[in-house]
Design an enzyme around this catalytic site. Structure first.
Site, PDB file in Angstrom:
ATOM      1  N   GLY A  24       1.119  -0.890  -0.091  1.00 16.50           N
ATOM      2  CA  GLY A  24       0.152  -0.134  -0.043  1.00 16.50           C
ATOM      3  C   GLY A  24       0.587   0.949   0.164  1.00 16.50           C
ATOM      4  O   GLY A  24       1.907   0.939   0.998  1.00 16.50           O
ATOM      5  N   PHE A  25       1.131   2.250  -1.134  1.00 21.97           N
ATOM      6  CA  PHE A  25       1.594   2.907  -0.837  1.00 21.97           C
ATOM      7  C   PHE A  25       0.705   4.578  -1.346  1.00 21.97           C
ATOM      8  O   PHE A  25       1.139   5.429  -1.670  1.00 21.97           O
ATOM      9  CB  PHE A  25       2.539   3.349  -2.396  1.00 21.97           C
ATOM     10  CG  PHE A  25       3.964   3.630  -2.038  1.00 21.97           C
ATOM     11  CD1 PHE A  25       5.071   3.926  -1.257  1.00 21.97           C
ATOM     12  CD2 PHE A  25       4.552   5.137  -2.584  1.00 21.97           C
ATOM     13  CE1 PHE A  25       6.090   3.922  -0.786  1.00 21.97           C
ATOM     14  CE2 PHE A  25       5.125   6.071  -2.636  1.00 21.97           C
ATOM     15  CZ  PHE A  25       6.506   5.353  -1.760  1.00 21.97           C
ATOM     16  N   GLY A  26      -0.396   4.573  -0.543  1.00 24.97           N
ATOM     17  CA  GLY A  26      -1.142   5.424   0.056  1.00 24.97           C
ATOM     18  C   GLY A  26      -0.346   6.400   0.516  1.00 24.97           C
ATOM     19  O   GLY A  26       0.378   6.952   1.029  1.00 24.97           O
ATOM     20  N   GLY A  27      -1.634   7.559   1.763  1.00 20.03           N
ATOM     21  CA  GLY A  27      -1.094   8.843   2.656  1.00 20.03           C
ATOM     22  C   GLY A  27       0.224   7.674   3.823  1.00 20.03           C
ATOM     23  O   GLY A  27       1.139   8.104   4.041  1.00 20.03           O
ATOM     24  N   LEU A  28      -0.597   6.397   4.059  1.00 19.80           N
ATOM     25  CA  LEU A  28       0.619   6.533   5.063  1.00 19.80           C
ATOM     26  C   LEU A  28       1.979   5.454   4.645  1.00 19.80           C
ATOM     27  O   LEU A  28       3.060   5.253   5.020  1.00 19.80           O
ATOM     28  CB  LEU A  28      -0.009   4.842   6.055  1.00 19.80           C
ATOM     29  CG  LEU A  28      -1.282   5.201   7.177  1.00 19.80           C
ATOM     30  CD1 LEU A  28      -1.634   3.982   7.710  1.00 19.80           C
ATOM     31  CD2 LEU A  28      -1.024   6.216   8.084  1.00 19.80           C
ATOM     32  N   TYR A  69       4.769   7.755  -8.000  1.00 20.50           N
ATOM     33  CA  TYR A  69       3.403   7.158  -7.639  1.00 20.50           C
ATOM     34  C   TYR A  69       2.828   8.607  -7.825  1.00 20.50           C
ATOM     35  O   TYR A  69       1.497   8.026  -8.568  1.00 20.50           O
ATOM     36  CB  TYR A  69       3.337   6.943  -6.165  1.00 20.50           C
ATOM     37  CG  TYR A  69       2.060   6.955  -5.591  1.00 20.50           C
ATOM     38  CD1 TYR A  69       1.812   5.354  -5.867  1.00 20.50           C
ATOM     39  CD2 TYR A  69       1.651   7.218  -5.178  1.00 20.50           C
ATOM     40  CE1 TYR A  69       0.615   4.207  -5.574  1.00 20.50           C
ATOM     41  CE2 TYR A  69       0.365   6.632  -4.723  1.00 20.50           C
ATOM     42  CZ  TYR A  69      -0.008   5.714  -4.766  1.00 20.50           C
ATOM     43  OH  TYR A  69      -1.673   5.027  -4.327  1.00 20.50           O
ATOM     44  N   LYS A 134      -8.358  -1.365  12.013  1.00 14.09           N
ATOM     45  CA  LYS A 134      -8.673  -0.625  12.934  1.00 14.09           C
ATOM     46  C   LYS A 134      -9.806  -1.257  13.854  1.00 14.09           C
ATOM     47  O   LYS A 134      -9.817  -1.211  15.182  1.00 14.09           O
ATOM     48  CB  LYS A 134      -8.691   0.585  12.909  1.00 14.09           C
ATOM     49  CG  LYS A 134      -7.647   2.016  12.204  1.00 14.09           C
ATOM     50  CD  LYS A 134      -8.015   3.011  12.256  1.00 14.09           C
ATOM     51  CE  LYS A 134      -8.767   3.954  11.247  1.00 14.09           C
ATOM     52  NZ  LYS A 134      -8.828   5.358  10.592  1.00 14.09           N
ATOM     53  N   ALA A 200      -8.682   6.167   1.716  1.00 15.16           N
ATOM     54  CA  ALA A 200      -9.041   4.663   2.755  1.00 15.16           C
ATOM     55  C   ALA A 200      -9.417   4.355   4.284  1.00 15.16           C
ATOM     56  O   ALA A 200     -10.145   4.713   4.652  1.00 15.16           O
ATOM     57  CB  ALA A 200      -7.906   3.651   2.376  1.00 15.16           C
ATOM     58  N   THR A 201      -8.041   5.661   4.798  1.00 14.98           N
ATOM     59  CA  THR A 201      -8.087   6.113   6.704  1.00 14.98           C
ATOM     60  C   THR A 201     -10.092   6.284   6.659  1.00 14.98           C
ATOM     61  O   THR A 201     -10.481   6.423   7.436  1.00 14.98           O
ATOM     62  CB  THR A 201      -7.370   7.395   7.101  1.00 14.98           C
ATOM     63  OG1 THR A 201      -6.147   6.486   6.218  1.00 14.98           O
ATOM     64  CG2 THR A 201      -7.882   7.333   7.938  1.00 14.98           C
ATOM     65  N   GLU A 204     -13.113   4.246   5.640  1.00 13.51           N
ATOM     66  CA  GLU A 204     -13.231   3.950   6.824  1.00 13.51           C
ATOM     67  C   GLU A 204     -13.213   3.916   7.986  1.00 13.51           C
ATOM     68  O   GLU A 204     -14.544   3.561   8.900  1.00 13.51           O
ATOM     69  CB  GLU A 204     -11.834   2.675   6.899  1.00 13.51           C
ATOM     70  CG  GLU A 204     -11.216   1.784   6.273  1.00 13.51           C
ATOM     71  CD  GLU A 204      -9.938   0.932   6.019  1.00 13.51           C
ATOM     72  OE1 GLU A 204      -9.875   1.082   7.525  1.00 13.51           O
ATOM     73  OE2 GLU A 204      -9.506   0.838   5.541  1.00 13.51           O
ATOM     74  N   HIS A 208     -18.102   4.156   9.944  1.00  9.83           N
ATOM     75  CA  HIS A 208     -17.620   3.979  11.044  1.00  9.83           C
ATOM     76  C   HIS A 208     -19.409   5.570  11.893  1.00  9.83           C
ATOM     77  O   HIS A 208     -20.359   5.021  12.999  1.00  9.83           O
ATOM     78  CB  HIS A 208     -17.352   4.909  12.205  1.00  9.83           C
ATOM     79  CG  HIS A 208     -15.834   3.270  12.853  1.00  9.83           C
ATOM     80  ND1 HIS A 208     -15.533   2.908  13.598  1.00  9.83           N
ATOM     81  CD2 HIS A 208     -14.857   3.419  11.694  1.00  9.83           C
ATOM     82  CE1 HIS A 208     -15.154   2.122  12.955  1.00  9.83           C
ATOM     83  NE2 HIS A 208     -14.340   2.215  12.486  1.00  9.83           N
TER      84      HIS A 208
END
Ligand code: NAD
Length: 341
Positions: A24-28, A69, A134, A200-201, A204, A208
């Site tokens: 995974g090479f997004g934000g995190l 990227y 999470k 994604a964060t 997700e 909630h």
């Protein structure tokens, strides 16, 4: 013992740098690449995104990877070590020599990460895996794989981001003052300049909100996410979240899961935190006094710093367990992270 002797002890246990991959090479994932770059004890050799991967046994350059990227949409375009692939994780596992992976992947659907871990088990790969999952139900899927991980020779570190992760571990330490723990209350504040950096964060987190779940959030188009954020001025207020801090503290024998609550505020339009992230642990001491320990993160520390730092700290701890032949599954509440130099 003199400082020189202590140094000698540390050096005598010196071993080859841990070869690390980031899935995974997004934000995190990108933040993780920057966190690891100056470390001597780890070398970043591999990364995958949805459309490709990059592998270089000598080490990858974070700036070149991030630039590729961001401009072309995949590490697969990286010259000369990128490969385009629509089964990037599988291809990378088969090709790369990696001691431990940080799984910075979206868990959409809620079973995705468990399916990736099954791929690792089936491939015959041995090493350390660290997640920053999470949801309670997502960590429970990993718990169900414990025996398979053990038999496969994989040391799996679950729930090793910020929450769960850093704050759960802090709660486990704070609990030691008490004979009984009455409540663990985690409240987080996250500030990010724009939601696209952490798609994604944010999806997700939307899962909630009242009236939403993971599937509904996953199915939302970017335009729909933006429309929702417009309605709330970019703010997401989250209460009583399904967060795995509860099952992790229960498993560690600290308190039952119903005593653990997690909530927070995410500002998707301002890097300043809307509130200070903290965990409050209330309990009764052996003398019968009721008290609360509070551990508050510095407001200047970003979500990325508080997720990626612990993730690599647990990767180092996992690597030392793995070297000793200790496999299976551990959570952030039962093992201390080790500081990566
Ligand atoms: P993101 O949307 O910015 O990036 C996701 C990356 O995963 C992208 O590079 C994408 O190409 C890649 N990807 C997607 N599907 C893939 C596939 N099938 N194969 C290979 N790569 C694939 O994500 P993010 O915002 O960085 O979040 C990553 C995860 O971290 C989320 O699940 C989030 O919940 C979690 N997280 C945990 C904490 C914590 O404290 N525990 C905090 C923040 C985020």
């Amino acid at each position: 013992m003199s400082a020189e002797q202590v140094k000698g002890l540390i050096n005598s246990s010196a071993i080859a740098p841990v070869r690390v991959g980031i899935l995974g090479f997004g934000g995190l994932g990108q933040a993780a690449a920057k966190v690891i770059a100056p470390k001597r004890e780890m070398v970043w050799v591999a990364a995958a995104d949805q459309k490709g991967y990059a592998y270089n046994a000598e080490g990858l350059d974070p700036d070149a990877c991030i630039a590729t990227y961001q401009s072309l949409g995949s590490l697969g375009y990286l010259e000369p070590s990128g490969i385009l692939s629509n089964r990037s994780i599988q291809d990378l596992i088969g090709q790369a020599s990696v001691d431990g992976y940080f799984l910075a992947l979206p868990n959409l659907p809620n079973t995705f990460m468990a399916s990736v871990v099954r791929q690792f088990i089936q491939s015959g790969w041995r090493g350390v895996l660290v997640d920053a999952l999470k949801r309670t139900s997502a960590v429970e899927q990993m718990l169900a794989l414990k025996d398979e991980l053990q038999n496969a020779g994989i040391t799996y570190m679950a729930g090793c981001g910020a929450t769960p992760g850093l704050l759960t571990a802090a709660a486990a330490i704070a609990a030691q003052s008490y004979a009984e723990v009455h409540s663990v209350k985690i409240t987080f504040g996250v500030g990010i300049a724009n939601w696209e950096a952490y798609r994604a964060t944010i999806r997700e987190d939307i899962g909630h909100l009242p009236g939403y779940d993971v599937e509904r959030a996953r199915a939302m188009s970017d335009a729909e996410v933006e429309a929702l954020l417009d309605e709330t001025n970019g703010i997401l207020t989250l209460e009583n979240m399904e967060h795995a801090d509860d099952v992790m503290l229960e498993l560690a024998g600290i308190c039952s899961r119903d005593r653990v609550t997690v909530g927070g505020v995410v500002d998707t339009r301002n890097p300043k935190k809307p509130l200070s992230t903290n965990v409050q642990v209330t309990g009764r001491t052996f003398e019968g006094k009721i008290s609360t320990h509070t551990f508050t993160l510095g407001d200047e520390t970003s979500m990325a710093a508080n997720v990626c730092g612990p993730a690599f700290g647990y990767l180092k701890a996992g690597a030392s367990l793995h070297r000793r032949g200790i496999y299976g599954l551990f959570t952030a509440a039962e093992v201390m992270p080790q500081f990566v130099q």
